[in-house]
Design a protein around this motif. Sequence first.
Motif, mmCIF file in Angstrom:
data_model
loop_
_atom_site.group_PDB
_atom_site.id
_atom_site.type_symbol
_atom_site.label_atom_id
_atom_site.label_comp_id
_atom_site.label_asym_id
_atom_site.label_seq_id
_atom_site.Cartn_x
_atom_site.Cartn_y
_atom_site.Cartn_z
ATOM 1 N N ILE A 47 0.852 -1.182 0.000
ATOM 2 C CA ILE A 47 0.000 0.000 0.000
ATOM 3 C C ILE A 47 0.890 1.235 0.000
ATOM 4 N N TYR B 142 -2.960 0.570 -3.882
ATOM 5 C CA TYR B 142 -2.522 -0.774 -3.479
ATOM 6 C C TYR B 142 -2.143 -1.590 -4.716
ATOM 7 N N GLN C 173 -4.498 -4.045 -8.821
ATOM 8 C CA GLN C 173 -4.065 -2.755 -8.308
ATOM 9 C C GLN C 173 -5.256 -1.797 -8.336
#
Length: 744
Positions: free
Chosen positions: A692, A726, A737
């Motif tokens: 993250i 992320y 993602q």
Amino acid sequence: MEKTSSYNRIIAKIIAILCLATGILSAQVLEKPTTVWTAACASSGFNSFDVSFKWTLPLVDSDNEFVLELSDQDGNFGSPTELARVADKNNDFDFDFNFSVPTTVRGENYKLRVRSTSPAKTSPATDAYPMHYNDFDTRIFFSQDGSGDIPSGGVIQVCGGGSVTLSPHNVPNADRYQYNWYRSGTLLSEKSHELTVSTPGMYLVELDFGPICSGFADTLSWNTITIETGASTGIALNGADDVGLCEGDSHTLEANISGMGHTYTWYKDGTVVSGPTVDEHTFNINTSATGFEGSYEVEVDGPSICTERSAAVTIRNLGNFSVSRENDANIVLLPSQTKTLSVSSTAITPTYQWYKDGSAISGETNSTLEISEIGAYFARVNETGGGCSGALVDSESTTVVSPDSFEFVVEYVGAYTSCQNSDVTLNLTTINAVGSSGAKTDVTSDLESAFSYQWKHEGNTLAGETSKTITISDFLQNGSYTLEGTLDSFNASSNQLSVSLITNITLEITANGTVLCDGADPIVLNSSESLDGQTFEWLKDGTVVDTSSETITATETGVYQLIIKTHNCPVISNELTINAFDDSLLVLDKPEELIIIEGETETVTASGAESYQWFDANNSLLGTLDSYDFQLEGEYLLVANFGDCTVNRVISVAYRDNFAIPNVITVNGDGINDLWVLPNTYSRKDDVLVTIYDERGKEVFSQPNYENNWPQSTTSFNKQSMVFYYTLSKAGENLKQGTITVIR
């Protein structure tokens, strides 16, 4: 009403944050690459260079690759060269490329740039760099025409306004490079691998790798060549270039230049025989010396002239004729037998006189001689015609013996190694006549066709084998061989040769198992060949453990083998490996914690064992194949059998979560949606990495085997709403993602 209004404000914030993220995405930039080096001077000993590169958010696509490219030597990217490519830096905003300089790169104005593939973007190019690959990293040697012949003292004379060409002779493919040529310390403009010179001076050369990299290469030539100039004298020898002389004749060689203070050196067959001496322009041939015939030259040098050597004059010895023996050097004379000796000669008008044991034989004055006695014979030839009559030359001697006995020498034909050849040929190589003193004379060429032959194997006569050669191609005929022969009343026998051909027996050992475990039956090893009456060895790990048992029991792990010694050669079996029992011998093609989609089937296949049993949680037998199709959640047991050994594995089956990856969480402490919870497809997986980043691209969390525990209690949020990015990756490959909006 107030609750609805609060909800609308939250939605408005989320929309604003997503719009901000869209703006960030449009601002993605590939920055200009940078280096800490100012020139790339590469060679086989060093060729590793780093280039630093930065880029900014938003994240590139999961299938993106960053490519480091090199321009041509003029800095143009019309046809760039790919130096490096990475696919695992899609979450790294500041990293280094490592590359090697291509072996064809040589120039002063190369540039670098970085390109992304998805999305397709290109960074600005770097400033120009000197870049050279030096695949020749030793000192140069050079010579005239690159011949490799470095002159004595490094001096080459150029006569009469001529020129010579200098070139390296230890640089492979020398024309691929540019060079720096120096004359007496001055750099010349010529860059080719060849330099044609006529100006006096001392010359050096080095490879030109530019102002910076040339110093790293250190290729400046080991040798120097000094060019000297002078006038040609046209030196020559007066008279004929081919002169015939007899022993005792007088003859003087004379140079065509004299009385000028020059230095003369006389040569015979390339070797100095007189000088160097000033004004010695003549040389007398000593015809009384043995071997006066040959090739004569004179060399002249001196101030302001070139060192030159004349053309050769050939001096021949008219009395130097040859006599050749026409018969064998060693002859065997059997009782009541006669032989004829003969010679030939290149003399113009020869006469002959035969000698026996050093004494002339009366009346024997022909080129042939019939003999009936042993002794040493030769012919003396007298030249009675031509310019040198009276010259005498003796022929080679012929030894004639009457032996007490004969012996044979037999040898292997070609390469032979015991127990490796599948066939072999034996051959008679020498017949020796043995005198009463034991002295031996090689009479092979004289008598090999006169003997009758018989081969024997282990002392027994071999029917039909009556030539000088025998070939054995059956290992059943291994043993010792001899050759016998007869000639008149003489019997001869040879040395003994042993023949051991490789056998064609295939030996295999087998066992009733290959895994040792407690409580199992003993592992017994057996041979495919009967060992009764045989000489044999059982081995474990190369060490003999038994020499008497037809079967053995393996009580220890190791590599077992059997060797039988038969027909003089070993027969070696296959190797059989006995392993200790190990749970890892059982291999499953799926993890023991299995996630399946409800309503679908997932098959798990086992390997390595001999048999399998699948049980459910109620211990009910489900199947006995090496695989099982799972459809329901629960715990299952696999029992795998390895002979008398077993391995148990518990397999846990759970349904796959079907909710999507959340992109909004509310960390208000109410226990609802406080944590970012992933579906079990991605959470609690050792091979899935969760990373993250904050809105500036800084990494704030990274964890494999994610336990749905972010944000952690120590995480602080200094804004009412924040956007995070992320990535979910596996083995360096992006799986998912996106963004996470955190609302306090």
